[in-house]
Write a protein that holds these residues in place. Structure first.
Motif, short mmCIF file in Angstrom:
data_model
loop_
_atom_site.label_atom_id
_atom_site.label_comp_id
_atom_site.label_asym_id
_atom_site.label_seq_id
_atom_site.Cartn_x
_atom_site.Cartn_y
_atom_site.Cartn_z
N GLN A 37 97.38 18.08 87.07
CA GLN A 37 98.72 18.57 86.76
C GLN A 37 98.72 19.67 85.70
O GLN A 37 99.63 20.50 85.66
N ALA A 40 98.15 22.64 87.84
CA ALA A 40 99.35 22.95 88.60
C ALA A 40 100.38 23.67 87.73
O ALA A 40 101.04 24.63 88.17
N GLN A 43 99.18 27.22 87.23
CA GLN A 43 99.38 28.01 88.45
C GLN A 43 100.84 28.43 88.58
O GLN A 43 101.13 29.59 88.94
N SER A 44 101.73 27.52 88.30
CA SER A 44 103.16 27.84 88.38
C SER A 44 103.55 28.90 87.37
O SER A 44 104.28 29.86 87.68
N THR A 53 98.80 33.53 91.73
CA THR A 53 97.73 33.03 90.88
C THR A 53 96.63 34.08 90.80
O THR A 53 96.27 34.69 91.81
N GLN A 63 91.92 24.76 88.06
CA GLN A 63 92.04 24.08 89.34
C GLN A 63 90.67 23.60 89.84
O GLN A 63 90.52 22.48 90.32
#
Length: 261
Positions: A37, A40, A43-44, A53, A63
């Motif tokens: 997470q 994640a 990346q967001s 990305t 990741q």
């Protein structure tokens, strides 16, 4: 008759990949395994700023590490590193004349920093009549450091890098009294006698408005970046450069100048 040795489970043969294994971070964050997470969230955040990305960027590295940690059973798919969950994952954008500086951080520690050009109309167009981008100077790179690593207490490695940058910008090996190098060295010396970071002199105290504090300036080149990096490395006991610090900013400026030349 030889007897085959039993193989140990894969998990026993490795350890979780921690932030300190792949990024130049310190303290509690360095000891934490990179969780799915966390990746994640980065990346967001990258997608919001860059539109996608970044290949080889912090989100991609996170990741990859998080996937390996999950497969090895060190973290669950919905896991978040406590320090990242509590203090946040951020990608910030700072615009300065002619370029934007993008800094990616976890829990306030810089994982990566990049500088992107913003088109600037020059007085004289290029051969095709298109506007030319002004090259990034060493002074501008130092001023950018005040934005990307401004809260870092000044250490001897920073002072050495700033002196190397000033020498290359001015073409003179004489340290100017009251100039950037002299101020940085004084700050580093004062900080050595202090124990609390909150009391120490920070890089932004020294480098804010750096271009105006240099008697002369020049476009940053690869040779300049190498010289500044060597100075920072030589004076750091860990033989590393600080992410988003002086050497990193001059190197980023030199790379951009090479691309636009």
């Amino acid at each position: 008759m030889s007897q085959e040795q039993p193989q140990r489970p894969e998990r026993e043969q490795q350890e979780a990949i921690k932030y300190g294994d792949v990024f130049n971070v310190r303290g509690e964050l360095a000891k934490q395994p990179i969780a799915p997470q966390d990746a994640a969230m980065m990346q967001s955040a990258e997608t919001m700023v860059f539109g996608q990305t970044q290949k080889g960027g912090p989100a991609a590295v996170m990741q990859s590490a998080a996937t390996k940690n999950e497969r090895s059973g060190f973290v669950s798919h919905d896991a978040t590193t406590p320090v990242a969950g509590d203090e946040g994952v951020t990608v910030t954008e700072t615009t300065v004349p002619g370029r934007r500086i993008i800094t990616e951080s976890v829990a306030g520690q810089v994982l990566g920093q990049s500088v992107e050009p913003v088109p600037v109309t020059a007085a004289v167009g290029g051969a095709g009549g298109e506007p030319e981008e002004a090259p990034i100077t060493i002074g501008e790179a130092l001023a950018a450091t005040a934005l990307t690593a401004g809260d870092k207490p000044v250490e001897q490695s920073d002072a050495a890098a700033i002196q190397a940058a000033e020498v290359r910008a001015t073409g003179s090996s004489v340290v100017t009294p009251g100039g950037l190098a002299a101020t940085a060295q004084s700050a580093a010396s004062v900080n050595e006698g202090l124990t609390q970071d909150v009391d120490k002199i920070k890089l932004n105290n020294v480098l804010t408005g750096a271009t105006a504090k240099l008697p002369t300036d020049k476009a940053a080149t690869r040779q300049d970046a190498e010289g500044v990096m060597e100075a920072e490395l030589r004076n750091n006991p860990e033989l590393t450069t600080y992410p988003g610090g002086v050497a990193a900013s001059v190197a980023a400026a030199a790379r951009l100048n090479e691309r636009s030349s």
